[in-house]
Motif scaffolding. Sequence first.
Motif, PDB file in Angstrom:
ATOM      1  N   ILE A 198      -3.993   8.439  -2.486  1.00 38.37           N
ATOM      2  CA  ILE A 198      -5.386   7.996  -2.634  1.00 38.37           C
ATOM      3  C   ILE A 198      -6.281   9.187  -2.978  1.00 38.37           C
ATOM      4  CG2 ILE A 198      -7.373   7.081  -1.345  1.00 38.37           C
ATOM      5  CD1 ILE A 198      -5.355   5.314   0.192  1.00 38.37           C
ATOM      6  N   ALA A 218      -4.386  -3.987  -8.587  1.00 36.51           N
ATOM      7  CA  ALA A 218      -3.834  -4.113  -7.230  1.00 36.51           C
ATOM      8  C   ALA A 218      -3.581  -5.570  -6.886  1.00 36.51           C
ATOM      9  CB  ALA A 218      -4.790  -3.497  -6.223  1.00 36.51           C
ATOM     10  N   PRO A 221       0.067  -6.695  -4.951  1.00 34.68           N
ATOM     11  CA  PRO A 221       0.142  -6.530  -3.499  1.00 34.68           C
ATOM     12  C   PRO A 221      -0.952  -7.297  -2.751  1.00 34.68           C
ATOM     13  CG  PRO A 221      -0.404  -4.436  -4.570  1.00 34.68           C
ATOM     14  CD  PRO A 221      -0.074  -5.402  -5.638  1.00 34.68           C
ATOM     15  N   LEU A 224       0.125 -10.917  -2.611  1.00 36.36           N
ATOM     16  CA  LEU A 224       1.224 -11.000  -1.641  1.00 36.36           C
ATOM     17  C   LEU A 224       0.666 -10.987  -0.217  1.00 36.36           C
ATOM     18  CD1 LEU A 224       4.314 -11.062  -1.397  1.00 36.36           C
ATOM     19  CD2 LEU A 224       4.272  -8.586  -1.281  1.00 36.36           C
ATOM     20  N   LEU A 225      -0.300 -10.113  -0.005  1.00 31.42           N
ATOM     21  CA  LEU A 225      -0.943 -10.013   1.319  1.00 31.42           C
ATOM     22  C   LEU A 225      -1.644 -11.327   1.670  1.00 31.42           C
ATOM     23  CD1 LEU A 225      -1.373  -7.847   3.514  1.00 31.42           C
ATOM     24  CD2 LEU A 225      -3.526  -7.282   2.412  1.00 31.42           C
ATOM     25  N   TRP A 228       0.784 -14.012   2.422  1.00 24.24           N
ATOM     26  CA  TRP A 228       1.397 -13.726   3.728  1.00 24.24           C
ATOM     27  C   TRP A 228       0.497 -14.208   4.852  1.00 24.24           C
ATOM     28  CZ3 TRP A 228       6.108 -13.337   2.973  1.00 24.24           C
ATOM     29  CH2 TRP A 228       6.985 -12.674   3.793  1.00 24.24           C
TER      30      TRP A 228
ATOM     31  N   LEU B  11      -7.710  -0.787   3.637  1.00 22.81           N
ATOM     32  CA  LEU B  11      -6.348  -1.319   3.473  1.00 22.81           C
ATOM     33  C   LEU B  11      -5.325  -0.443   4.196  1.00 22.81           C
ATOM     34  CD1 LEU B  11      -6.483  -2.422  -0.271  1.00 22.81           C
ATOM     35  CD2 LEU B  11      -6.070  -3.927   1.663  1.00 22.81           C
ATOM     36  N   LEU B  12      -5.590   0.873   4.201  1.00 23.08           N
ATOM     37  CA  LEU B  12      -4.701   1.813   4.904  1.00 23.08           C
ATOM     38  C   LEU B  12      -4.718   1.533   6.413  1.00 23.08           C
ATOM     39  CD1 LEU B  12      -3.157   4.246   3.591  1.00 23.08           C
ATOM     40  CD2 LEU B  12      -4.877   5.711   4.612  1.00 23.08           C
ATOM     41  N   ALA B  15      -2.934  -1.659   7.094  1.00 26.05           N
ATOM     42  CA  ALA B  15      -1.485  -1.419   7.015  1.00 26.05           C
ATOM     43  C   ALA B  15      -0.969  -0.824   8.315  1.00 26.05           C
ATOM     44  CB  ALA B  15      -1.182  -0.496   5.840  1.00 26.05           C
ATOM     45  N   LEU B  38       5.781  -6.178   9.195  1.00 24.65           N
ATOM     46  CA  LEU B  38       6.144  -4.983   8.409  1.00 24.65           C
ATOM     47  C   LEU B  38       5.929  -5.227   6.917  1.00 24.65           C
ATOM     48  CD1 LEU B  38       9.304  -3.726  10.344  1.00 24.65           C
ATOM     49  CD2 LEU B  38       7.034  -2.710  10.328  1.00 24.65           C
ATOM     50  N   VAL B  39       6.274  -6.443   6.449  1.00 29.01           N
ATOM     51  CA  VAL B  39       6.039  -6.750   5.020  1.00 29.01           C
ATOM     52  C   VAL B  39       4.530  -6.765   4.741  1.00 29.01           C
ATOM     53  CG1 VAL B  39       6.291  -8.500   3.211  1.00 29.01           C
ATOM     54  CG2 VAL B  39       8.216  -7.946   4.650  1.00 29.01           C
ATOM     55  N   LEU B  42       3.401  -3.163   4.505  1.00 30.47           N
ATOM     56  CA  LEU B  42       3.807  -2.505   3.249  1.00 30.47           C
ATOM     57  C   LEU B  42       2.983  -3.018   2.068  1.00 30.47           C
ATOM     58  CD1 LEU B  42       7.695  -2.303   3.586  1.00 30.47           C
ATOM     59  CD2 LEU B  42       6.030  -0.466   3.803  1.00 30.47           C
ATOM     60  N   SER B  43       2.684  -4.333   2.060  1.00 29.16           N
ATOM     61  CA  SER B  43       1.854  -4.890   0.970  1.00 29.16           C
ATOM     62  C   SER B  43       0.478  -4.247   0.985  1.00 29.16           C
ATOM     63  CB  SER B  43       1.699  -6.394   1.122  1.00 29.16           C
ATOM     64  OG  SER B  43       2.926  -7.000   1.219  1.00 29.16           O
ATOM     65  N   SER B  44      -0.070  -4.109   2.175  1.00 21.66           N
ATOM     66  CA  SER B  44      -1.407  -3.524   2.304  1.00 21.66           C
ATOM     67  C   SER B  44      -1.398  -2.056   1.856  1.00 21.66           C
ATOM     68  CB  SER B  44      -1.851  -3.648   3.764  1.00 21.66           C
ATOM     69  OG  SER B  44      -3.118  -3.138   3.927  1.00 21.66           O
ATOM     70  N   LEU B  45      -0.325  -1.358   2.217  1.00 23.43           N
ATOM     71  CA  LEU B  45      -0.191   0.050   1.813  1.00 23.43           C
ATOM     72  C   LEU B  45      -0.095   0.175   0.283  1.00 23.43           C
ATOM     73  CD1 LEU B  45      -0.002   2.458   3.741  1.00 23.43           C
ATOM     74  CD2 LEU B  45       2.458   2.429   3.452  1.00 23.43           C
ATOM     75  N   ALA B  47      -1.251  -1.976  -1.901  1.00 24.84           N
ATOM     76  CA  ALA B  47      -2.563  -2.307  -2.488  1.00 24.84           C
ATOM     77  C   ALA B  47      -3.515  -1.121  -2.378  1.00 24.84           C
ATOM     78  CB  ALA B  47      -3.140  -3.521  -1.784  1.00 24.84           C
ATOM     79  N   ALA B  48      -3.457  -0.405  -1.241  1.00 30.87           N
ATOM     80  CA  ALA B  48      -4.346   0.752  -1.045  1.00 30.87           C
ATOM     81  C   ALA B  48      -4.103   1.823  -2.104  1.00 30.87           C
ATOM     82  CB  ALA B  48      -4.127   1.342   0.345  1.00 30.87           C
ATOM     83  N   VAL B  49      -2.841   2.056  -2.429  1.00 31.91           N
ATOM     84  CA  VAL B  49      -2.521   3.087  -3.440  1.00 31.91           C
ATOM     85  C   VAL B  49      -2.878   2.600  -4.836  1.00 31.91           C
ATOM     86  CG1 VAL B  49      -0.648   4.425  -4.481  1.00 31.91           C
ATOM     87  CG2 VAL B  49      -0.726   4.129  -2.017  1.00 31.91           C
TER      88      VAL B  49
END
Lengths: 241, 57
Positions: A198, A218, A221, A224-225, A228, B11-12, B15, B38-39, B42-45, B47-49
């Motif tokens: 970041i 983005a 993800p 997906l979030l 979920w 988002l970090l 996560a 956990l999934v 990881l999705s949130s991580l 998205a943050a990047v």
Amino acid sequence: LSDTARRPGPLARVMDLGATAQATVPGFYAWVVTVAPIAFGRGAQSVSKGAALIGLVLLLLAPVCERRWPSAGRVMSIWGLVTTSLLVWVLATSGSLVPMRWDPLRTVAGLIGWALFALASVAPALPPRELAKEGLSRRLERRGDSGRVDALIVGAAILLAASLQCVGWGAEEPERAVLVRLVSLGAGVMLVGASASIVVGRHAPRKKLAPAKRAKRALVPLVLLGLWVAAAALYEMFWGR
Amino acid sequence: MHFVDGIAVSLLVIAAGAIAFGQMALARSDDFAALYWLVAGLSSLGAAVQITRPGKA
């Protein structure tokens, strides 16, 4: 210029070797210390010996292969050695692993060997022109906040990663407790890595993009979030306690 | 600090929270919930990047 001025220095010569050639020496050292004693020890299976030899051959052939097929050379070097070494360790009898477990000097030497192999494979010393060609090195731009925001982002991620180490100590079975600790360590490394990405992303040269366009990248993800979260809500609604 | 940076940091944090819940579920042998959290983490991580990744200059 004189001949001595034109002659490249030792560092330049190492840089010209290529990534896999630099990893070959520590890889060979790690193989000698941690794989060969098990594969060629007393009671070792012939499959282990074969796997160890294949790993060594792949490691030594990788630099030759890299000149023509760079990606294949890297795969040969890293995955060739790692998978064959894993096979040797999995097939090892418990007796052959005992000396490894109790010899601290050999354990430390093996750790250093594998750490150097990983470092040389992932972050080889390459000349600046190669780094620029592979897109690994780009000039960063100032964002006017004197790095305080960057320090805050990375600091927060380190704090979060450290906090994860305090969670999940209530596991009753030892195997599960080890798994929880492995997950927490992996997640901590990923959190710090993501925060670094970041920070680098904030300063990398960029095209001006609308926030909507940036959010679109983005999307996978984020969707997906969202799915979920929706799945959890539906589960709670229909099958929850 | 840009708005997008704020979203990335949020988002970090999300996560980290999800991963912590995943670890707690893993510790109490609730594997289904652990996998879920956990999934989600990881999705949130990811998205943050992705949200701060710059466009090609």
